[in-house]
Every structure is written in C-alpha cells, then in structure tokens.
Design a protein around this motif. Structure first.
Motif, PDB file in Angstrom:
ATOM      1  N   ALA A 364       0.827  -1.212   0.000  1.00  0.00           N
ATOM      2  CA  ALA A 364       0.000   0.000   0.000  1.00  0.00           C
ATOM      3  C   ALA A 364       0.856   1.254   0.000  1.00  0.00           C
ATOM      4  O   ALA A 364       0.325   2.355  -0.140  1.00  0.00           O
ATOM      5  N   VAL A 365       2.177   1.072   0.162  1.00  0.00           N
ATOM      6  CA  VAL A 365       3.085   2.218   0.258  1.00  0.00           C
ATOM      7  C   VAL A 365       4.325   1.955  -0.591  1.00  0.00           C
ATOM      8  O   VAL A 365       4.632   0.813  -0.940  1.00  0.00           O
ATOM      9  N   ALA A 366       5.031   3.021  -0.911  1.00  0.00           N
ATOM     10  CA  ALA A 366       6.330   2.875  -1.572  1.00  0.00           C
ATOM     11  C   ALA A 366       7.355   2.407  -0.539  1.00  0.00           C
ATOM     12  O   ALA A 366       7.347   2.847   0.610  1.00  0.00           O
ATOM     13  N   LEU A 367       8.219   1.505  -0.949  1.00  0.00           N
ATOM     14  CA  LEU A 367       9.281   0.995  -0.086  1.00  0.00           C
ATOM     15  C   LEU A 367      10.613   1.467  -0.655  1.00  0.00           C
ATOM     16  O   LEU A 367      11.124   0.897  -1.617  1.00  0.00           O
ATOM     17  N   GLU A 368      11.127   2.544  -0.084  1.00  0.00           N
ATOM     18  CA  GLU A 368      12.357   3.144  -0.608  1.00  0.00           C
ATOM     19  C   GLU A 368      13.365   3.361   0.519  1.00  0.00           C
ATOM     20  O   GLU A 368      13.005   3.301   1.695  1.00  0.00           O
ATOM     21  N   THR A 369      14.613   3.612   0.134  1.00  0.00           N
ATOM     22  CA  THR A 369      15.682   3.800   1.128  1.00  0.00           C
ATOM     23  C   THR A 369      16.410   5.132   0.945  1.00  0.00           C
ATOM     24  O   THR A 369      17.529   5.286   1.419  1.00  0.00           O
ATOM     25  N   TYR A 370      15.803   6.086   0.275  1.00  0.00           N
ATOM     26  CA  TYR A 370      16.460   7.383   0.038  1.00  0.00           C
ATOM     27  C   TYR A 370      16.719   8.151   1.335  1.00  0.00           C
ATOM     28  O   TYR A 370      17.672   8.935   1.421  1.00  0.00           O
ATOM     29  N   PHE A 371      15.892   7.912   2.337  1.00  0.00           N
ATOM     30  CA  PHE A 371      15.985   8.703   3.569  1.00  0.00           C
ATOM     31  C   PHE A 371      16.289   7.827   4.788  1.00  0.00           C
ATOM     32  O   PHE A 371      16.112   8.251   5.920  1.00  0.00           O
ATOM     33  N   SER A 372      16.764   6.614   4.540  1.00  0.00           N
ATOM     34  CA  SER A 372      16.935   5.641   5.617  1.00  0.00           C
ATOM     35  C   SER A 372      18.034   6.006   6.597  1.00  0.00           C
ATOM     36  O   SER A 372      18.057   5.493   7.718  1.00  0.00           O
ATOM     37  N   LEU A 373      18.951   6.876   6.208  1.00  0.00           N
ATOM     38  CA  LEU A 373      20.000   7.322   7.118  1.00  0.00           C
ATOM     39  C   LEU A 373      19.631   8.630   7.805  1.00  0.00           C
ATOM     40  O   LEU A 373      20.434   9.212   8.531  1.00  0.00           O
ATOM     41  N   LEU A 374      18.410   9.063   7.589  1.00  0.00           N
ATOM     42  CA  LEU A 374      17.916  10.283   8.224  1.00  0.00           C
ATOM     43  C   LEU A 374      16.834   9.981   9.248  1.00  0.00           C
ATOM     44  O   LEU A 374      16.775  10.623  10.300  1.00  0.00           O
ATOM     45  N   PRO A 412      19.424  -0.664   5.921  1.00  0.00           N
ATOM     46  CA  PRO A 412      19.073  -0.399   4.523  1.00  0.00           C
ATOM     47  C   PRO A 412      20.221  -0.857   3.631  1.00  0.00           C
ATOM     48  O   PRO A 412      21.259  -0.212   3.550  1.00  0.00           O
ATOM     49  N   PHE A 413      20.071  -1.983   2.976  1.00  0.00           N
ATOM     50  CA  PHE A 413      21.187  -2.573   2.239  1.00  0.00           C
ATOM     51  C   PHE A 413      21.637  -1.706   1.068  1.00  0.00           C
ATOM     52  O   PHE A 413      22.822  -1.669   0.729  1.00  0.00           O
ATOM     53  N   LYS A 414      20.711  -1.024   0.458  1.00  0.00           N
ATOM     54  CA  LYS A 414      21.051  -0.165  -0.682  1.00  0.00           C
ATOM     55  C   LYS A 414      20.605   1.253  -0.348  1.00  0.00           C
ATOM     56  O   LYS A 414      19.452   1.604  -0.528  1.00  0.00           O
ATOM     57  N   ALA A 415      21.559   2.042   0.132  1.00  0.00           N
ATOM     58  CA  ALA A 415      21.234   3.427   0.502  1.00  0.00           C
ATOM     59  C   ALA A 415      22.430   4.324   0.228  1.00  0.00           C
ATOM     60  O   ALA A 415      22.899   5.054   1.096  1.00  0.00           O
ATOM     61  N   GLY A 416      22.933   4.254  -0.990  1.00  0.00           N
ATOM     62  CA  GLY A 416      24.013   5.141  -1.405  1.00  0.00           C
ATOM     63  C   GLY A 416      25.357   4.710  -0.878  1.00  0.00           C
ATOM     64  O   GLY A 416      25.781   3.573  -1.058  1.00  0.00           O
ATOM     65  N   GLY A 417      26.048   5.646  -0.204  1.00  0.00           N
ATOM     66  CA  GLY A 417      27.385   5.358   0.290  1.00  0.00           C
ATOM     67  C   GLY A 417      28.323   5.039  -0.850  1.00  0.00           C
ATOM     68  O   GLY A 417      28.249   5.623  -1.931  1.00  0.00           O
ATOM     69  N   GLY A 419      28.222   2.684  -2.718  1.00  0.00           N
ATOM     70  CA  GLY A 419      27.501   2.122  -3.854  1.00  0.00           C
ATOM     71  C   GLY A 419      27.163   3.153  -4.916  1.00  0.00           C
ATOM     72  O   GLY A 419      26.856   2.795  -6.057  1.00  0.00           O
ATOM     73  N   GLY A 420      27.172   4.436  -4.548  1.00  0.00           N
ATOM     74  CA  GLY A 420      26.912   5.488  -5.523  1.00  0.00           C
ATOM     75  C   GLY A 420      25.484   5.990  -5.507  1.00  0.00           C
ATOM     76  O   GLY A 420      24.615   5.461  -4.799  1.00  0.00           O
ATOM     77  N   PRO A 421      25.185   7.012  -6.304  1.00  0.00           N
ATOM     78  CA  PRO A 421      23.874   7.675  -6.261  1.00  0.00           C
ATOM     79  C   PRO A 421      22.719   6.865  -6.823  1.00  0.00           C
ATOM     80  O   PRO A 421      21.562   7.238  -6.638  1.00  0.00           O
ATOM     81  N   GLU A 422      22.998   5.759  -7.497  1.00  0.00           N
ATOM     82  CA  GLU A 422      21.916   4.927  -8.022  1.00  0.00           C
ATOM     83  C   GLU A 422      21.637   3.730  -7.128  1.00  0.00           C
ATOM     84  O   GLU A 422      20.704   2.966  -7.389  1.00  0.00           O
ATOM     85  N   ALA A 423      22.427   3.556  -6.079  1.00  0.00           N
ATOM     86  CA  ALA A 423      22.318   2.367  -5.227  1.00  0.00           C
ATOM     87  C   ALA A 423      21.289   2.577  -4.125  1.00  0.00           C
ATOM     88  O   ALA A 423      21.626   2.702  -2.940  1.00  0.00           O
ATOM     89  N   TYR A 424      20.029   2.629  -4.503  1.00  0.00           N
ATOM     90  CA  TYR A 424      18.917   2.774  -3.560  1.00  0.00           C
ATOM     91  C   TYR A 424      17.796   1.827  -3.965  1.00  0.00           C
ATOM     92  O   TYR A 424      17.622   1.521  -5.149  1.00  0.00           O
ATOM     93  N   SER A 425      17.047   1.374  -3.001  1.00  0.00           N
ATOM     94  CA  SER A 425      15.829   0.623  -3.293  1.00  0.00           C
ATOM     95  C   SER A 425      14.691   1.617  -3.496  1.00  0.00           C
ATOM     96  O   SER A 425      14.609   2.632  -2.791  1.00  0.00           O
ATOM     97  N   ASP A 426      13.832   1.310  -4.444  1.00  0.00           N
ATOM     98  CA  ASP A 426      12.696   2.194  -4.717  1.00  0.00           C
ATOM     99  C   ASP A 426      11.576   1.350  -5.323  1.00  0.00           C
ATOM    100  O   ASP A 426      11.385   1.309  -6.532  1.00  0.00           O
ATOM    101  N   VAL A 427      10.866   0.651  -4.453  1.00  0.00           N
ATOM    102  CA  VAL A 427       9.788  -0.234  -4.879  1.00  0.00           C
ATOM    103  C   VAL A 427       8.483   0.548  -4.816  1.00  0.00           C
ATOM    104  O   VAL A 427       8.071   1.002  -3.746  1.00  0.00           O
TER     105      VAL A 427
END
Length: 644
Positions: A364-374, A412-417, A419-427
């Motif tokens: 029912a929601v987006a599952l993303e890691t863009y803000f997981s370190l915040l 958050p296994f994929k949250a930048g660092g 891995g670079g700016p494309e290494a995020y989950s965004d389901v």
C-alpha cells in the motif's frame, strides 16, 4: 595443478641484449552474479553493471598486448537475481551456471572464490564450479579431512612473445585466498564441512611451493581488501601485506568493493608488488602490466625454463567507456559467429526475468531507502517485522528467552554510500514481486538470534553511527552548510535497533572509520539510549536481538555483535523470510514505523543530506523531513538542505 597451453613454435635459443617480455594481467572481482547490464530489481537496462559490459574492454586490452591473462577474484555467483534464478527450478540442471558459461566463453585463465560464493552451501558451489574450464584456486580452505577444497595453486605454462618476436615459455603461479572470517559469516553452511586458515601464512606457503617448482611469476588472487602494511595474519583485509611477501609479483584485491588505484589513493607503499582492486558488479576491469627480463642475458637451452624476473610494473583500472567503437564492433562480430553461446546467454537472461517476476503480494506504500539514514523507514520496518515473526516460535518454546525483550536489527542494504547515487531501493506502491524482495534484501544471509547486554548494544550502534561526518554546531547564517554523510561508509552497515529509542550526536567524532577500524576512544555518539517505553537501557540489561548470520558473527567489523551469545542460527535466508512474510499477509503491506533513532538538536545548524536523484519523486517524504533541494554533487548525489 599445472595448466599447459599448446605451443606451436620453437622457443628462441638465445636471449638478445635487449630482450624483454611484457605480460598483461586483466582482472574482475565482486561481480556478484551481475552478468548482464540489466537491473532485474527495477526490470530495466543498466549500463553501469555487468560482466558483459567489460567484454569490449577485455577485447581491447588483449589487442594491445601480445601476452594476456584474464583472472577473476571471487564473489562471483551470489548477490543479484541471476544468482538465485540459476539455482531455481526454472534453470535446466544440465546447463552450466550462466556466470561460468560466460567466463568460459570470455576465456578466463584462472579464478578464486569469495566468501559469498559459499552462501548457497558447499554442495551447490561444488556443482557450480565443476563446469569451469579454468582452474579455481584457494590456498586457505580445506575439507574437514584435511584435503584442499579446490586446488591450492595452479601453474600456468604459456608460450609468450618476447620483444624480439620469439616465443618463450613462461610459468605463472597463481594462488588465491579469502577471509578466515567466512567461517563465522556462513557458519551454518560450512560447519562440519570446511576449515579456513588465516590468509597470510597460507598464501606464503603456496608462494614458497610455487617458487620451489620453478615458476617465473607469482600472482595472488586475494578476495581481501587492501588493509594495512602491518596487517596481522588473522586480519580480514591483507592485500597490501600480501604484496610485501617475498616472491609475490602481483596482487588482485577485492571483497571491500573499493576501486584501486584511485585519485584518493593512487599508489601502494614503496617496495610492494603492484595491486589492483577492480571495484564491484563489473564497474572496472583491473590491469597490471609487467615487464620481465631474464636475470642473465645468456643463451638458454631450447625448451628450457627462462626464469624471467619482473623489472617494471604499472597498474590501472579500465572502464567500459574506454572501449572504442572498433572493439565493440569486433565483439559483435565475434558473437555473431557464436550462436550457441548467444542462445545460452539469452536463456539465462530470460529465465532470470521470469524468476524475478514471481508474485508475492501487494504494497500500500512505496518501499524506498532514500531517507533511511535520516529517519527509520518503511523498508527497514518491513524487514524488522518479518524477522520478529520468524523467531517468535523459537522464543515461545524457551521460557528463558521469552522473558527477555526482543529487538530486531535491520539495515538499509542499498542506501548510497560507496555504492553510488543509483544504489537505492525504490519499490513503488502496488504489486510486490520476488525481485522486490531481493531488492530490499539482496544477500543470502541466514537468520540469527543473539543475547546481548545493553553495553554491547551501545557499542554495536556506535559502529553504525560512523555513517556520519562530524558536524560542528555553527549557527552563523552565512556559514556554508556542512556535509552530513560519509560516502565511504557502506550503507549495509547502518544498523538500527527496532524496539529502542536513541539519539545520534554528530558533534562528536566517530569512534571508528568507515571500515570499522577504531580511531579514537572516549565518549561516543549514542545518546539517551532507552526502550520503546522510554525506560533507560543499562549496561547490564539483557536483550534478545534478531539479526542475520553475517552480523551475528561480527561481519562488517561489528566486534560487539560477535561478542554476543548466539542462541539460534539458521541457514534459511532472511530474504526468504521477508518473501514469506509478504506472501502470508491477507492485505497489502503497510508497515507502521516504530520510533527509533534521531539526532541530537544542534541549534539549527545547516547540513546537507545527500541521497539518490530518485528521491525527488517522493515529495511527501521530503516535506515531512523538511528537506530543501540544493542541486547535485559532482558525483551525482542529490543534495538537500536540512537544519539540525
């Protein structure tokens, strides 16, 4: 093991005054089942990953040098959906693993294994590598009976062209090694089957063996990071120390997903053999050029061993973008004449897409890691919830465990660092497929339950808090904003403890560096550590923590986690636990985020939080967190202003 190439010409009988021989070593590492330039998580092409993207630069590098060896440094078969699909019911059992088929086709000369290659178990790995048409070597892994798991080294005898156009026989010794800590990281798969020795003494032994056998050159495939010059035998990352061993001529490093040489670290210490570390997922092709000369410029018997010595070296990294149009055309022409190989690769790609598209449920929601370190996020909350439910029956069956509060450690296994700016989950909201579960949890770590004290948990969280730079409490409105994140830190090491509340004080410097090495003592960053009910956590308080087998063994340089008592350990992958959790839900996934970490207020100091450009699509989350877009960094991260 000796691998002898066919020589069709006579060896030259004399060594001229200026005779030399130039040999080029090409290497890949940490491919993690990224064969094609395709993102199976997002179901779209991705030019930034894949062994296939390195085919043209391999062809070009070979064309520039008369003498080449192509090597792989491990962590080859696990880490992307293709690795799982290759072992599923969809893949024909008589066919070689797609990674093996591709490496056979590209003409790899030798390889070693990495820690993640054992994630599926010993029997599976033995079956996978049995189809390799190149030697696979490991110096420090033995069966319980004492026999080597694979060959401890290989000696490749190869006819090579010298600077005068003569054909010379050169004997290259190759050995490999992986971290001894693998024994703890994948203990359920290895216990009672294999033993792993420290890297340095094992490699030194093999080097001596190969030198005694009369090799001209020794190459070490080290599935190990660079490490320190004075690394201890038990250390995880020892490639620099390996390059200082007598008799070693070149080292291929890996494991830590670094790229070396790099602008930040362009050279190895003086007196060491050349080293390359070719990144990860096919990001780079490592290249070491060696110039060899005979020690004495005298006539050699025809067919004799020349005993070449390295007199000059150069190490660099190549990228796919460096391959020119001519080489790409040549590659296409070569593939045109290999229809069965093309069909085999196409089948692997097709079946991986089919496997990844298996339905699980809905979100029912987006599952993303863009803000997981915040702030804590829905992605890590979903993992936390699935882990709690998975261990509930184990805890319920033991009154001593049931009496303890349960925490769920997630990351958050994929949250930048790095891995670079494309290494995020965004389901996105909507259908959840198997590829989405693999996106949120890409590794095959098993489930673990440990007993931890409050003091151990605090130290555990201090290691995770190294994700941030130190922020000075400057409130001058004209002062430039300060960067918040350390992109050298791997996001999969940012653990949070669901079931606790705590603050992270960025005024304090981190107690470890990004790699986890202790760099300072004294007061840490973790403040106001308390339970969800706000009761303070004492050092002697005891908790249960559900986590993964890698972290429970201290993986990621978490010594506090390794010190905890393991009360339950399973080889059943956490990712499968998550997939089962989603499939068992009667309604759509909608995690409720529990309170967790926040930051100590710093009086309104301005900081820059860097994340992936895809964060711009989540305007509601940006507004909720008070983030204001401030452009892109030179490395491609989206920058957002924030006040702490």
């Amino acid at each position: 093991m000796t691998v002898t190439a066919t020589v069709t010409s006579n060896l030259a009988e004399t060594a001229g005054a200026d005779v030399c021989l130039r040999l080029r070593l090409l290497a890949t590492t940490d491919l993690h089942a990224h064969l094609f330039s395709y993102n199976y998580y997002a179901n779209r092409p991705d030019d930034g990953v894949g062994l296939a993207r390195l085919a043209a630069p391999i062809l070009q590098a070979r064309g520039e040098s008369a003498n080449c060896l192509l090597l792989d440094n491990g962590d080859t078969f696990q880490g992307a959906p293709l690795g799982d699909a290759a072992l599923s019911d969809l893949m024909p059992t008589a066919q070689p693993h797609p990674m093996i088929a591709a490496m056979n086709g590209l003409g790899f000369d030798a390889a070693t294994l990495g820690n993640h290659d054992f994630d599926y178990g010993v029997d599976v790995l033995e079956r996978v590598i049995s189809d390799a048409r190149y030697p696979i070597v490991l110096s420090n892994v033995t069966k319980i009976c004492g026999d080597p798991f694979v060959a401890t080294h290989a000696i490749i005898e190869r006819g090579m062209i010298d600077s005068q156009g003569a054909l010379r026989m050169v004997r290259i010794g190759i050995t490999g090694a992986l971290p001894r800590q693998t024994m703890q990281w994948v203990r359920p798969q290895l216990a009672g089957r294999l033993e792993i020795a420290p890297i340095l003494p094992a490699v030194a032994h093999e080097v001596a063996q190969m030198r005694a056998a009369g090799v001209d050159l020794v190459v070490v495939l080290a599935h190990s990071g660079l490490g320190a010059e004075n690394a201890a035998p038990e250390d995880e990352n020892v490639s620099v120390a390996l390059a200082q061993l007598d008799g070693v001529d070149a080292v291929i490093a890996g494991h830590t997903h670094r790229a070396f040489p790099s602008p930040m670290m362009p050279q190895v210490p003086l007196g060491t053999a050349p080293i390359v570390q070719p990144g990860f997922f096919g990001s780079h092709l490592g290249q070491i050029d060696l110039e060899l000369r005979p020690p004495a410029r005298i006539a050699q018997p025809s067919g004799g061993c020349q005993q070449w010595q390295v007199v000059k070296t150069a190490a660099r990294l190549r990228t796919a973008e460096e391959a020119d149009a001519g080489q790409r055309h040549a590659l296409r022409r070569k593939l045109y004449h290999l229809p069965s190989f093309r069909a085999e690769m196409a089948r692997g790609h097709r079946l991986t897409r089919a496997y990844s598209a298996r339905p699980l449920g809905r979100s029912a929601v987006a599952l993303e890691t863009y803000f997981s370190l915040l702030r804590p996020c829905m992605t890590t909350q979903l993992i936390a919830d699935a882990q709690r439910l998975a261990v509930a029956p184990i805890i319920a069956g033991d009154p001593a465990l049931a009496a303890l509060p349960l925490l769920s450690c997630t990351t958050p296994f994929k949250a930048g660092g790095r891995g670079g700016p494309e290494a995020y989950s965004d389901v996105p909201q909507g259908a959840l497929l198997l590829r989405h579960a693999a996106d949120l949890y890409p590794y095959s770590n098993g489930l673990a339950l440990v007993r931890a004290t409050g003091a151990q948990i605090r130290e555990w969280l201090e290691r995770a808090a190294a994700a941030y730079r130190q922020v000075m409490p400057i409130t001058d409105p004209d002062a430039p904003p300060q960067l918040m994140l350390d992109h050298e830190f791997a996001s999969y090491n940012f653990d949070r403890m669901d079931g606790l509340r705590y603050k992270i004080d960025l005024r304090r410097p981190a107690r470890t560096n990004a790699e986890g090495d202790d760099i300072r003592n004294g007061q840490g960053r973790i403040r106001d550590l308390c339970r969800a009910c706000r009761a303070p956590v004492g050092d002697d308080d005891v908790f249960l923590v559900v986590t993964n087998s890698y972290r429970a063994a201290g993986g990621g340089h978490f010594p506090a986690a390794a010190e905890c008592e393991t009360v339950y350990l399973s080889s059943h992958p956490v990712r499968d636990v998550i997939a089962g959790h989603i499939a068992a839900m009667r309604g759509a996934v909608a995690p409720v985020i529990n309170s967790g970490f926040s930051f100590t207020p710093l009086g309104g100091v301005r900081v820059i939080y860097e994340t992936g450009p895809g964060a711009a699509a989540h305007q509601d989350r940006l507004a909720q967190l008070g983030l204001v877009f401030a452009g892109l960094s030179d490395s491609g991260f989206a920058r957002y202003l924030l006040r702490l």
